[in-house]
Each structure stands twice: as structure tokens, then as C-alpha cells.
Write an enzyme that holds these catalytic residues in place. Structure first.
Site, PDB file in Angstrom:
ATOM      1  N   LYS A 150      41.610  32.198  49.160  1.00  0.00           N
ATOM      2  CA  LYS A 150      40.791  31.023  49.460  1.00  0.00           C
ATOM      3  C   LYS A 150      40.126  31.234  50.802  1.00  0.00           C
ATOM      4  CE  LYS A 150      39.985  26.921  47.597  1.00  0.00           C
ATOM      5  NZ  LYS A 150      40.221  26.539  46.195  1.00  0.00           N
TER       6      LYS A 150
HETATM    7  N1  GLU Z   1      37.256  26.480  44.039  1.00  0.00           N
HETATM    8  C1  GLU Z   1      37.687  26.443  42.684  1.00  0.00           C
HETATM    9  C2  GLU Z   1      39.185  26.252  42.602  1.00  0.00           C
HETATM   10  O1  GLU Z   1      39.805  25.721  43.488  1.00  0.00           O
HETATM   11  C3  GLU Z   1      37.170  27.634  41.887  1.00  0.00           C
HETATM   12  C4  GLU Z   1      37.686  28.953  42.320  1.00  0.00           C
HETATM   13  C5  GLU Z   1      37.006  30.138  41.613  1.00  0.00           C
HETATM   14  O2  GLU Z   1      36.229  29.916  40.695  1.00  0.00           O
HETATM   15  O3  GLU Z   1      37.279  31.255  42.023  1.00  0.00           O
HETATM   16  O4  GLU Z   1      39.799  26.536  41.617  1.00  0.00           O
END
Ligand code: GLU
Length: 476
Positions: free
Chosen positions: A107
Site C-alpha cells: 500500500k
Molecule cells: N485500493 C484498492 C483496495 O484497497 C484497490 C487495490 C488494487 O487494485 O490494487 O483494495
């Protein structure tokens, strides 16, 4: 327990992990290896804006590299900090394992209020942040693939992809360095709606589980169920709209930054969204009662509560007063570990974040595969599928021309049957299948093991076992 201090977001995730891992037979060493966040890179960089240098702080955390690339969004928010980014990276590991998306968890976040900057300034800031991450392979199609999250969207993803391709001109797979891009910049149909669509598919599958419904004290179908949604951003908006338009739920409450709207007869989601676009908030929207304290509406009577905004909104302060029998966590971490315990004691059923909002990363996976294969889904097979269907339709038409048999084709059958699936249909079908399969895996453990009383523990058990199996296969 209401007397306990609220743990941080990361501690909350760890507490939930610990509760589940205690039910598994892993060596303490492997447990620890899975729990910890592998690395967090902090970057501080300057951008010249409005005649002076502004310094920004950003992070990219990698929780687990049991599979690569690692995956997870980039968030733009003033609340971003290392603890939050690490908690979110851990959730990505468990989320990907649960829905069988072959990635480790990661993240990123930038400490910024994007509303304070114009588009050009945001582009400069995003490109500079991306530059810092690309340089260290923290954005890379084979190693680390970001996506949108709170405060970012397809525009930012297009800038990141372009920045990568400028820096790595010979990488033929450059487009796969980030997902959630616009269609004309290597994106895939259905990615923007994916998380909300996933919430809808998750609820539909829950309503196909009579035992789960009984545990929540719910009966019947989704039709007419009263739903309160917190946050009408990308996830909340799509989930609310699809559920209202296609499943007949009543969106009785919408909670936003500037208060909440309430209407027991159901709100028109599209009308509220367009009011918000032109007025900057929900205040003043006709056709509903406006309450200045949005948080109070979380505690209103309803059948399903959908927190779709941010972490920690259901906590030790309000958990006791929540009336919804079913909560589906469309946001990441909206219920703290303490609140989770209170709600479980009250018999509330919680469909956990790592499952409920996995639609986004699932369609990100489809986009990444599309980028690596350099071809749109359905391009090779669509017309061939249509021509085979043609053969059957012609045969049926020949038979129904025979008056003695007395057959007729239903109106519209021919058109519907002949249409081969395009990219959007294929994406939705892949997402639906993913959400059903993952729910069924959670459900089986939830209903069969005496020591598992909730879907979250069940989800963790599946994810942790899969991550453990993958570490073991590597010889760890
Ligand atoms: N930000 C989204 C999540 O928390 C998508 C993450 C992604 O598609 O890699 O799942």
C-alpha cells in the site's frame, strides 16, 4: 470492551489476525513472518509550486512478498501515516489470498489534501512521487503494482503509467506497472465500478446463504431492504446505485462529510450524487431530512449498514448503539477490533473488508493480465462464439417453422443469445465468480467449525493458510 483503550489501525489488524491464527496450527516463527510488514519506504520530496518549494511525505509499504508483484492502492489524504499504510498493506495480503489474486500485499500513501491543489499541481506532485518510487522498483510491473485508493483515481494512474514509461522506455510491459488506468491509457472496462460491484455481488451471495441470513436474523431477498451507506465516493456510490437499481433495496440513509440525508422511502442515489457534484456536499438536498451529525445516522435503524468511507468509524464509542443486524465493510478497516468484539457479542453479522471490497483488486488483476497479454479480453473469441450461436438459432428457427411442432422462439431470445460477450461482460462474470467462490470458502468454515463464530475469522483462516502454504512451498 468499552473500558479498553482503542488500538491503532495496525494494532486492530494484528489483533484480528492473532485471534484467527490461534485457531491454526502454524509454528510461532511462521506466524510472526506472516504478521509482520516486510518493509516501509518513506520519502520526502520537494515540488516547486506557486513560487516556493513544498515538501511532501509519502510511503510505500510492502507487507508480504510470498507472491510477486505485490499490489495495493496509493491513497492521498492528510491522515496518511506509517501505521495506516502498514495496516492497509497487511489487509491487501489477506484480501488477495482470499480472492485468489496472485499478489503479495502492499500500500502507498501521500500526506496531502488533494482539494488544495489544481490539476496541474497534482500532476507535478504525482509524477515526482512516482519518480521516487519507480527509481527504487517500488512501482514495477513485475514487483509492485499500485492502483487507486482514497483521494486518487484513473487520472493519477495515467500520470504514474506515463512517468514509468518515460523512465523505462524499453519495458514493453510498462502499462502493467499500475492498474485503474483510463480505458484509453491501457485500462479495462469495469475497473472504476469494480469495488462497488463487488459489494453488490458479495451481498447477493450472502442472501443465497440461508444459514448466514438466519444468523443475521434476516429473511427474504434484498428487495425492499433498508440500507444506510456511509460515504458516496467511488465505492459507496457504485454499491448504492447498483443495489438500488438492480436489487430493489431502499437507500434510506447517506452519510457524507457535511452531514447525512435520511428518507425512509429511499433516496435517489444518482440525484444525490449529482447534487454533491454541483453543491460540494449533501446539505440542502431536497427530498430528504438533513442531519448535521452524520455519525448519528450510523446508529439509525436499518437492515444493512455499508461503511464505505474510511477506517475506524465504528469504534468503542458507538458500537453498542449500532442497530443494523448486517454490516458489510466496503471501506478498509471501518470497524476497530474493540468494536468488532462488541458487535459480535450483540449477534451482528459482519461481512469483512478483505472480502467485501476485494472487487477492486480483482479487476485490477484482470487489467494487469490484459496489459501483459497486450490484447483486450474477448477480441479473439467473440465473433467465433457468435457464429456458433448462429448455428443453433438457425436450427431452432427451422424447427419452429414447422407448424406441426407448434414451437415459437421467445421474443428477444435471438438477439440476446447471439450477442457474444465483450470485455465488460467478461470482467463482470469473472468478478461475480470470484466473489461467489470466496464467500463459499468463508461460509463453509463459518458454518462448520465450532470454534469459528464470524466471517472475519473465517476469512483470516483461509488467507493465512494460503500465505503459509506459499511460504512453505518456498522452503521457508
Ligand atoms: N485500493 C484498492 C483496495 O484497497 C484497490 C487495490 C488494487 O487494485 O490494487 O483494495
Amino acid at each position: 470492551m468499552a473500558t479498553l483503550k482503542e488500538p491503532s489501525f495496525r494494532e486492530s489488524v494484528d489483533l484480528m489476525f492473532n485471534r484467527a491464527v490461534a485457531l491454526l496450527d502454524l509454528s510461532p516463527g511462521l506466524e510472526e513472518k506472516i504478521r509482520v510488514c516486510n518493509s516501509t519506504y518513506t520519502v520526502r520530496f520537494g515540488v516547486r509550486l506557486r513560487g516556493q518549494i513544498h515538501t511532501f511525505t509519502g510511503y510505500r509499504s510492502v507487507h508480504s512478498e510470498h507472491m510477486e508483484p505485490v499490489k495495493g492502492g496509493i491513497r492521498y489524504s492528510m491522515g496518511v501515516n506509517q501505521d495506516e499504510v502498514e495496516a492497509l498493506a497487511a489487509l491487501m495480503t489477506y484480501k488477495c489470498a482470499l480472492v485468489e489474486v496472485p499478489y503479495g500485499g502492499s500500500k502507498g500513501g501521500l500526506c496531502i489534501d488533494p482539494r488544495q491543489y489544481d490539476e496541474h499541481e497534482l500532476e507535478l506532485i504525482t509524477r515526482r512521487f512516482a519518480y521516487e518510487l519507480i527509481k527504487r522498483d517500488l512501482i514495477n510491473p513485475a514487483q509492485n503494482v499500485p492502483a487507486p485508493d482514497m483521494g486518487t483515481g484513473e487520472r493519477e494512474m495515467a500520470w504514474i503509467a506515463d512517468q514509468y514509461k518515460r523512465m523505462k522506455t524499453t519495458d514493453i510491459n510498462g502499462n502493467a506497472c499500475v492498474t485503474g488506468k483510463p480505458i484509453n491509457a491501457g485500462g479495462i472496462q469495469g475497473r472504476t465500478e469494480a469495488t462497488g460491484r463487488g459489494v453488490q455481488f458479495a451481498l447477493r451471495e450472502f442472501f443465497r446463504d440461508p444459514e448466514g441470513m438466519k444468523k443475521a436474523g434476516l429473511t427474504g431477498s434484498l428487495e425492499g431492504k433498508r440500507v444506510i451507506v456511509q460515504g458516496l465516493g467511488n465505492v459507496g456510490y457504485h454499491a448504492a446505485r447498483f443495489l438500488a437499481e438492480e436489487d430493489g433495496v431502499l437507500i434510506t440513509g447517506i452519510i457524507e462529510r457535511d452531514g447525512a440525508l435520511f428518507n425512509p422511502k429511499g433516496l435517489d442515489v444518482e440525484a444525490v450524487a449529482s447534487w454533491m457534484r454541483s453543491h460540494g456536499g449533501v446539505s440542502g438536498y431536497p427530498d430528504a431530512t438533513h442531519t448535521a451529525s452524520g455519525a448519528a445516522v450510523l446508529e439509525e435503524d436499518c437492515d444493512i449498514l455499508i461503511p464505505a468511507a474510511m477506517e475506524g468509524v465504528i469504534n468503542l464509542d458507538n458500537a453498542e448503539r449500532i442497530k443494523a443486524p448486517l454490516i458489510i465493510e466496503a471501506a478498509n478497516g471501518p470497524i476497530t477490533a474493540g468494536a468488532d468484539e462488541i458487535l459480535r457479542d450483540k449477534g451482528v453479522v459482519i461481512i469483512p473488508d478483505m472480502y467485501a471490497n476485494a472487487g477492486g483488486v480483482t479487476v485490477s488483476y484482470f487489467e494487469w493480465v490484459k496489459n501483459l497479454s497486450h490484447i483486450r479480453f474477448g477480441r479473439m473469441g467473440r465473433r467465433q462464439e457468435e457464429s456458433r450461436h448462429h448455428l443453433i438459432v438457425e436450427e431452432l428457427e427451422r424447427l419452429s417453422a414447422d407448424k406441426q411442432l407448434g414451437w415459437t422462439l421467445s421474443p428477444g431470445f435471438k438477439d440476446k443469445y447471439l450477442r457474444g460477450a465483450g470485455e465488460l461482460e467478461l470482467v463482470r462474470s469473472g468478478l461475480d465468480d470470484t466473489m461467489r467462490t470466496a464467500y463459499q470458502a468463508m461460509r463453509d468454515i463459518w458454518h462448520s467449525r465450532d470454534d469459528v463464530h464470524d466471517l472475519r475469522t473465517s476469512a483470516y483462516i483461509i488467507s493465512i493458510s494460503r500465505v503459509a502454504a506459499s511460504y512453505r512451498a518456498k522452503g521457508l
